[in-house]
Design an enzyme around this catalytic site. Structure first.
Site, PDB file in Angstrom:
ATOM      1  N   ASP A   9      42.215  14.385 -24.594  1.00  0.00           N
ATOM      2  CA  ASP A   9      41.542  13.836 -23.424  1.00  0.00           C
ATOM      3  C   ASP A   9      40.528  14.542 -22.534  1.00  0.00           C
ATOM      4  OD1 ASP A   9      41.055  11.370 -21.336  1.00  0.00           O
ATOM      5  OD2 ASP A   9      42.123  12.676 -20.030  1.00  0.00           O
ATOM      6  N   ASP A  11      38.698  13.772 -19.261  1.00  0.00           N
ATOM      7  CA  ASP A  11      38.826  14.055 -17.647  1.00  0.00           C
ATOM      8  C   ASP A  11      40.204  14.539 -17.138  1.00  0.00           C
ATOM      9  OD1 ASP A  11      36.125  13.368 -17.183  1.00  0.00           O
ATOM     10  OD2 ASP A  11      36.630  11.110 -17.474  1.00  0.00           O
TER      11      ASP A  11
HETATM   12  C1  BG6 Z   1      38.506   8.340 -18.130  1.00  0.00           C
HETATM   13  C2  BG6 Z   1      39.110   8.296 -16.696  1.00  0.00           C
HETATM   14  O1  BG6 Z   1      38.549   9.637 -18.696  1.00  0.00           O
HETATM   15  O2  BG6 Z   1      37.317   7.592 -18.288  1.00  0.00           O
HETATM   16  C3  BG6 Z   1      38.905   6.866 -15.922  1.00  0.00           C
HETATM   17  O3  BG6 Z   1      40.384   9.026 -16.744  1.00  0.00           O
HETATM   18  C4  BG6 Z   1      37.434   6.508 -16.368  1.00  0.00           C
HETATM   19  O4  BG6 Z   1      39.206   7.313 -14.659  1.00  0.00           O
HETATM   20  C5  BG6 Z   1      37.229   6.387 -17.620  1.00  0.00           C
HETATM   21  O5  BG6 Z   1      37.573   5.356 -15.362  1.00  0.00           O
HETATM   22  C6  BG6 Z   1      35.768   5.850 -17.706  1.00  0.00           C
HETATM   23  O6  BG6 Z   1      34.817   6.855 -17.242  1.00  0.00           O
HETATM   24  P1  BG6 Z   1      33.308   6.690 -17.172  1.00  0.00           P
HETATM   25  O7  BG6 Z   1      32.696   8.091 -16.894  1.00  0.00           O
HETATM   26  O8  BG6 Z   1      32.682   5.930 -18.526  1.00  0.00           O
HETATM   27  O9  BG6 Z   1      33.254   5.850 -15.962  1.00  0.00           O
HETATM   28 MG    MG Z   2      42.337  12.089 -18.244  1.00  0.00          MG
END
Ligand code: BG6
Ligand code: MG
Length: 212
Positions: A9, A11
């Site tokens: 993963d 984030d």
């Molecule tokens: C995930 C995060 O990696 O990405 C979530 O943990 C987030 O919190 C999701 O909503 C979507 O991210 P983005 O950058 O497309 O808004």
């Molecule tokens: Mg994450």
């Protein structure tokens, strides 16, 4: 070797952009006068932008149109992208960088499996734009975690069976997605006590011991 591939993963695992998601949602919620706290934030881990918005709006007593919701999601993403714009290779920790290189040196294939549509931008910012053997992200999936689609695509890109891959996750929805897809999960951060995970990481570098 126990695993031929590892799917990370992004984030909250590779980098601390989970804190920026939190900051951006908080700023958005404050603007609308909607209550937001850490527990609500933790429910957003791993799930798509629109699904996250729906959770944030649970604390609002107003009903919003789909058009308004699209604009809200774009607003939050704008705030988030501003924070991402300040990132550089210095935002990749030495521990994560060294561990990734050590895993690769063992011949393990490395992939990203993230719900985020900002994945390519973030990887570029932190100097990992060309590092991974495969990147499966929010731009290529129709169902977000806990559906295993993003990880199954990553395994296919690596040309590996699910059982040969380990998924590393900080989101409970992500651990669930991994298990749903037939992967072993290594849980870290917010998800570290999740009982569905086969491994519980105190630190990212614990992965080195796991693959021995
Ligand atoms: C995930 C995060 O990696 O990405 C979530 O943990 C987030 O919190 C999701 O909503 C979507 O991210 P983005 O950058 O497309 O808004
Ligand atoms: Mg994450």
């Amino acid at each position: 070797m126990r695993y031929k591939g590892i799917i990370f993963d992004l984030d909250g695992v590779i980098c601390s952009t989970d804190a920026y998601h939190c900051q951006a949602w908080k700023a958005f919620a404050d603007r609308l006068g909607i209550y937001f706290d850490r527990n609500i934030n933790n429910r957003l881990r791993g799930i798509s932008r629109m699904a996250s918005l729906e959770i944030v709006l649970e604390k609002s007593d107003k009903a919003y149109t789909d058009e308004e919701k699209q604009a809200f999601a774009a607003e939050k993403n704008g705030l988030y992208r501003q924070l991402l714009g300040n990132m550089s290779a210095a935002d990749l920790s030495d521990e994560v960088r060294d561990t990734l290189h050590a895993l690769r040196a063992r011949g393990i294939k490395l992939a990203v499996g993230s719900s985020s549509k900002n994945t390519p931008y973030i990887l570029e910012r932190i100097g990992l734009g060309n590092f991974f053997d495969a990147v499966s992200d929010g731009n290529g999936i129709t169902r977000s975690k806990p559906d295993p689609e993003v990880f199954i695509k990553a395994a296919q890109m690596l040309d590996l069976e699910q059982a040969a891959c380990l998924v590393v996750e900080d989101a409970r929805a992500g651990v669930e997605a991994a298990v749903n897809g037939g992967f072993d999960a290594a849980a870290i951060g917010d998800a570290k006590d999740d009982e569905r995970a086969r491994w519980h990481l105190r630190r990212f570098s614990d992965l080195i011991e796991i693959v021995k």
